[in-house]
Design a protein around this motif. Structure first.
Motif, PDB file in Angstrom:
ATOM      1  N   ALA A  28      31.586  38.603  35.445  1.00  0.00           N
ATOM      2  CA  ALA A  28      33.448  38.634  35.820  1.00  0.00           C
ATOM      3  C   ALA A  28      33.841  37.998  34.611  1.00  0.00           C
ATOM      4  N   ALA A  29      34.957  38.370  34.583  1.00  0.00           N
ATOM      5  CA  ALA A  29      35.944  38.317  33.368  1.00  0.00           C
ATOM      6  C   ALA A  29      36.601  37.665  34.486  1.00  0.00           C
ATOM      7  N   GLY A  30      36.757  37.564  35.636  1.00  0.00           N
ATOM      8  CA  GLY A  30      38.261  37.304  35.980  1.00  0.00           C
ATOM      9  C   GLY A  30      37.999  37.076  37.409  1.00  0.00           C
ATOM     10  N   ARG A  31      39.103  36.788  38.122  1.00  0.00           N
ATOM     11  CA  ARG A  31      39.727  35.810  39.999  1.00  0.00           C
ATOM     12  C   ARG A  31      38.947  37.171  40.773  1.00  0.00           C
ATOM     13  N   PRO A  32      38.601  37.364  41.719  1.00  0.00           N
ATOM     14  CA  PRO A  32      38.060  38.189  42.334  1.00  0.00           C
ATOM     15  C   PRO A  32      38.666  38.251  43.387  1.00  0.00           C
ATOM     16  N   ALA A  33      38.549  39.246  44.346  1.00  0.00           N
ATOM     17  CA  ALA A  33      39.224  39.127  45.864  1.00  0.00           C
ATOM     18  C   ALA A  33      38.318  40.080  46.016  1.00  0.00           C
ATOM     19  N   GLY A  34      38.755  39.542  47.501  1.00  0.00           N
ATOM     20  CA  GLY A  34      37.731  40.374  49.283  1.00  0.00           C
ATOM     21  C   GLY A  34      38.575  40.759  50.110  1.00  0.00           C
ATOM     22  N   VAL A  76      33.936  43.003  47.407  1.00  0.00           N
ATOM     23  CA  VAL A  76      34.930  42.340  46.151  1.00  0.00           C
ATOM     24  C   VAL A  76      35.098  42.521  45.181  1.00  0.00           C
ATOM     25  N   VAL A  77      36.608  42.614  44.863  1.00  0.00           N
ATOM     26  CA  VAL A  77      36.219  43.583  43.554  1.00  0.00           C
ATOM     27  C   VAL A  77      36.668  42.731  42.849  1.00  0.00           C
ATOM     28  N   PHE A  78      36.041  43.140  41.245  1.00  0.00           N
ATOM     29  CA  PHE A  78      36.905  41.951  39.969  1.00  0.00           C
ATOM     30  C   PHE A  78      36.228  42.905  39.204  1.00  0.00           C
ATOM     31  N   GLN A 107      43.507  43.760  42.864  1.00  0.00           N
ATOM     32  CA  GLN A 107      44.306  42.996  43.600  1.00  0.00           C
ATOM     33  C   GLN A 107      43.312  44.256  44.640  1.00  0.00           C
ATOM     34  N   LEU A 108      42.429  43.687  46.100  1.00  0.00           N
ATOM     35  CA  LEU A 108      42.383  44.475  46.801  1.00  0.00           C
ATOM     36  C   LEU A 108      42.902  44.096  47.979  1.00  0.00           C
TER      37      LEU A 108
END
Length: 135
Positions: A49-55, A64-66, A98-99
């Motif tokens: 991953a290269a950044g902040r995930p969202a769950g 969880v998306v990233f 964002q999720l």
């Protein structure tokens, strides 16, 4: 953590997901008794991953998306075990996705590499509906 963690709480468990300094998405889960750690990237054989995930909890499943190091949106989904799904229809993205969830569907929003804001909705991340958003 290499980026700020984000939490979500579907019913009887609390979840915190974050980007580790190893480039993996990690999860802390509290089951009302104790905290458990999982390396979701390793469990799902997903790319770094290269950044902040969202769950969020979407259609009865943890999602969880990233943004991956490949510049594309990815989804990790729990269905007996963690599975990786490339959200290829979103194309290259330039910011962390964002999720959110509503009515049993998930909604991902992000900015494409071309600067266009995109939105995708799904109940199954393998079948998503994409729309460009104004401005």
């Amino acid at each position: 953590a290499a980026a700020d963690p984000i939490g979500y709480a579907p019913g009887d468990h609390e979840h915190v997901v974050y980007l580790g300094v190893d480039g993996h998405i990690h999860e802390l889960c509290f089951d009302a008794i104790e905290w458990h750690h999982s390396d979701l990237t390793a469990s799902a054989a997903a790319p770094a991953a290269a950044g902040r995930p969202a769950g969020a909890y979407v259609a009865g499943r943890h999602c969880v998306v990233f943004r991956g190091v490949d510049g594309k949106a990815h989804c990790l989904r729990l269905r007996r075990d963690w599975r990786h799904i490339l959200l290829a229809d979103l194309g290259a993205i330039s910011e962390d996705p964002q999720l959110g969830t509503s009515g049993g569907e998930g909604a991902v929003s992000c900015r494409g590499a071309d600067g266009q804001r995109r939105w995708a909705r799904f109940s199954d991340p393998k079948v998503i509906v994409i729309a460009d958003l104004p401005g």
